[in-house]
Structure formats: structure tokens, C-alpha cells
Design an enzyme around this catalytic site. Structure first.
Site, mmCIF file in Angstrom:
data_model
loop_
_atom_site.group_PDB
_atom_site.id
_atom_site.type_symbol
_atom_site.label_atom_id
_atom_site.label_comp_id
_atom_site.label_asym_id
_atom_site.label_seq_id
_atom_site.Cartn_x
_atom_site.Cartn_y
_atom_site.Cartn_z
ATOM 1 N N TYR A 31 0.822 -1.220 0.000
ATOM 2 C CA TYR A 31 0.000 0.000 0.000
ATOM 3 C C TYR A 31 0.846 1.255 0.000
ATOM 4 C CZ TYR A 31 1.015 1.005 4.911
ATOM 5 O OH TYR A 31 1.652 1.329 6.080
ATOM 6 N N ARG A 50 7.782 3.684 -5.005
ATOM 7 C CA ARG A 50 7.900 2.711 -3.906
ATOM 8 C C ARG A 50 6.825 1.629 -4.005
ATOM 9 N NH1 ARG A 50 7.728 4.932 2.113
ATOM 10 N NH2 ARG A 50 5.567 5.248 1.506
ATOM 11 N N ARG A 98 -8.471 -20.283 -0.946
ATOM 12 C CA ARG A 98 -7.386 -20.071 0.016
ATOM 13 C C ARG A 98 -6.334 -21.174 0.015
ATOM 14 N NH1 ARG A 98 -5.607 -20.949 5.092
ATOM 15 N NH2 ARG A 98 -4.786 -19.158 6.240
ATOM 16 N N LYS A 145 6.632 -2.197 2.210
ATOM 17 C CA LYS A 145 5.410 -1.552 2.714
ATOM 18 C C LYS A 145 4.194 -2.447 2.469
ATOM 19 C CE LYS A 145 3.369 3.052 2.890
ATOM 20 N NZ LYS A 145 3.433 3.209 4.341
ATOM 21 N N GLU A 178 12.428 2.858 13.982
ATOM 22 C CA GLU A 178 11.563 3.915 13.439
ATOM 23 C C GLU A 178 10.276 3.932 14.238
ATOM 24 O OE1 GLU A 178 10.201 2.960 9.438
ATOM 25 O OE2 GLU A 178 10.136 0.834 9.945
ATOM 26 N N LEU A 203 11.460 1.418 7.012
ATOM 27 C CA LEU A 203 10.870 1.713 5.717
ATOM 28 C C LEU A 203 11.592 2.934 5.129
ATOM 29 C CD1 LEU A 203 8.350 0.938 3.920
ATOM 30 C CD2 LEU A 203 7.274 2.947 4.918
#
Ligand code: PMP
Length: 279
Positions: A31, A50, A98, A145, A178, A203
Site C-alpha cells: 500500500y 515505492r 485459500r 510496505k 523507526e 521503511l
């Protein structure tokens, strides 16, 4: 609100995603969050770049060009009448019965783009936040991310419940990695800005990158290295950066007061400069 869900435009109320979406079942999705200020997308190129990197790191590709994504984003902000707000982009690997392994599954990545409206323009002067530290319990690739954010969500929520604006993660040697949704910086006594290097444990924040460029242009010295508690005890100022918080001053880390618990001039100026750069 008009949104873009499951590869098509639809109203948010009517949006549908399969319960077999791998993002929903496995966090098998990536995302981006992009801010929109005065009808301008902030650091757009960096965020879209990114997004591609994240997808390639987890081994899938999206058949939308950047300009196709931008066209969708523009239609959403226009039709939703947004002047200031944020855009959430999520791409999951796709939907299928799944199974952990996606090998040979006929998957088509699912693009979702949502917008959020913010009433006022973003404030240049804001109060500082207190932050607390907690061990980094995330997986070994926090530089990707992905939507697998449970440790971040738990750490942030615990902080908010206790009056902290952010949680700072600590690596096994008690250096800061972070924030739960931000990068962390200090200004040391020699007026050098310090933030952790891109060593795979953080990140690569797009705002972090913009601030690095901003510092270079203003001849401010920067060192990308680990930050310890001693560094924090001896620093002049501290702040976090992210697409949603821009530059947010930090006035306390655990029980260590920074700048006597007051927002520092440098952090204020940096926030103002970043926001004005994007006006
Ligand atoms: N680190 C983490 C863990 C984050 O979630 C974020 C926000 N996405 C950041 C750093 C800051 O990144 P950016 O400046 O690109 O928003």
C-alpha cells in the site's frame, strides 16, 4: 464518496472485495498513503515508485501504468470535491481459493484507491508529541510496505491509550529503528541531523527522502546512522516524519524530555519549509 475498488469505480457503500482476497486473508498486499494539499499530490513520484518496489519485493506486478493510477486518483479527488486530504492505494496479489502458496494460481492483482477529505489546510505550527519506546516485534522485512501491520497497530494503539502520539520501535541492541508509522530523527548538539540509515530495518520513507533533500539544499549536515538512548538524552531536538504527519516535533521520549519539553525552533522551521515547498 466515489472510490476505486476491485479494479473499478464505485461508491464506497457499494464497494465489494471477495473474502478470498489474499490481502484480506494473508496480508498479501502492499500500500501507499499520499497526501493531497491545495489540490496537489505530495511526493507523488516517490510514492508510486515505492509501490512498484513493494510489489516486486513480494513478487507480483500490476498492469496499470503510473499515469493510469494518477488518472484514477485525479478523478476521485475531483468527483469527491477534495482540496485537502489523503489517498490510500492498496494492491493485493489477487483472489483465489485459500492456499498459502500462490504458485501457479491464476491471480489478477486487485487495485483499491480510497480518498479521505480533510477540512482545513495543514497547520504549520503544531504542538509536539510525546512518544514511547517498545521492542520491534515486526518481521525481518519492515522495509517492504505491506499491509501486515499488526505490531504497528498494537504499538500505536497502546501509545495513544496512554497519551503518546507515536511508538518508537527498538532493535535488539536498543537502538531506535523507526516509529510505528513514521521515521525518527534527532538534531544533535553539533547541529547535525541524524536518522537511521536504510539498513533494511526501516521503511524508506518518502517524506524522509524529501527532508534529506531539503537538508542538502539548505547545507544542513545529515548523518544516517543508528540512534541510541544516549543520543536522545543529548540531542537538541527530535521529530518524526511521514506522509500523514509531515514533520511532527517530538518533545519527550519515554521519560526523557527533549528541549525541556518544548517544540524546538528547528523542527518548527523544517515543518514550515516542507509544507511551503509543497504549496
Ligand atoms: N515507517 C513506517 C513503519 C511507516 O508506516 C511510515 C508511513 N507509511 C513511514 C515510516 C514514513 O513513510 P512515508 O514518509 O513514506 O509516509
Amino acid at each position: 464518496m466515489l472510490s476505486y475498488v476491485n479494479n473499478k469505480f464505485c461508491s464506497l457503500e457499494k464497494a465489494q472485495i471477495s473474502v478470498n482476497d489474499r490481502g484480506y486473508q494473508f496480508g498479501d498486499a502492499v500500500y501507499e498513503v499520499i497526501y493531497y494539499k491545495n489540490c496537489k499530490f505530495l511526493d507523488l513520484e516517490g510514492h508510486l515508485k515505492r509501490l512498484r518496489i513493494s510489489m516486486s519485493r513480494i513478487d507480483f506486478q500490476l498492469k496499470y501504468s503510473d499515469s493510469a493510477i494518477i488518472t484514477i486518483m485525479k478523478r476521485l479527488v475531483t468527483e469527491n470535491n477534495i482540496k485537502h486530504g489523503s489517498i490510500y492505494i492498496q494492491v493485493s496479489r489477487g483472489e483465489y481459493s485459500r492456499d498459502h502458496s500462490y504458485f501457479n494460481m491464476p491471480l489478477k492483482p486487485i487495485l483499491v484507491i480510497l480518498t479521505k477529505k480533510i477540512k482545513e489546510d495543514f497547520k504549520t505550527i503544531i504542538p509536539g508529541i510525546k512518544v514511547y519506546t517498545t521492542f520491534d516485534t515486526r518481521w525481518n522485512n519492515p522495509d517492504i510496505k505491506t499491509t501486515q501491520l499488526l505490531p504497528n497497530v498494537l504499538a500505536k494503539t497502546k501509545g495513544i491509550k496512554n497519551g503518546f502520539g507515536e511508538a518508537l520501535f527498538l532493535d535488539k541492541n536498543s537502538y531506535i529503528t523507526e516509529g510505528s508509522s513514521s521515521n525518527f530523527w534527532i538534531l544533535n548538539k553539533s547541529n547535525i541531523l541524524v536518522t537511521r540509515s536504510l539498513d533494511g530495518k526501516i521503511l524508506a520513507g518518502i517524506t524522509r527522502d524529501s527532508i534529506l533533500n531539503c537538508a542538502k539544499n539548505k547545507n544542513i549536515k545529515v548523518e544516517e546512522k543508528k540512534i541510541s538512548f544516549d543520543n536522545i538524552k543529548n540531542c537538541k531536538e527530535a521529530f518524526i516524519t511521514s506522509a500523514s504527519s509531515f514533520v511532527t516535533p517530538v518533545i519527550q521520549v519515554d521519560n526523557i524530555k527533549i528541549n525541556n519539553g518544548k517544540v524546538g525552533e528547528f523542527s518548527n522551521l523544517l515543518r514550515k519549509t516542507y509544507l511551503e515547498l509543497n504549496d
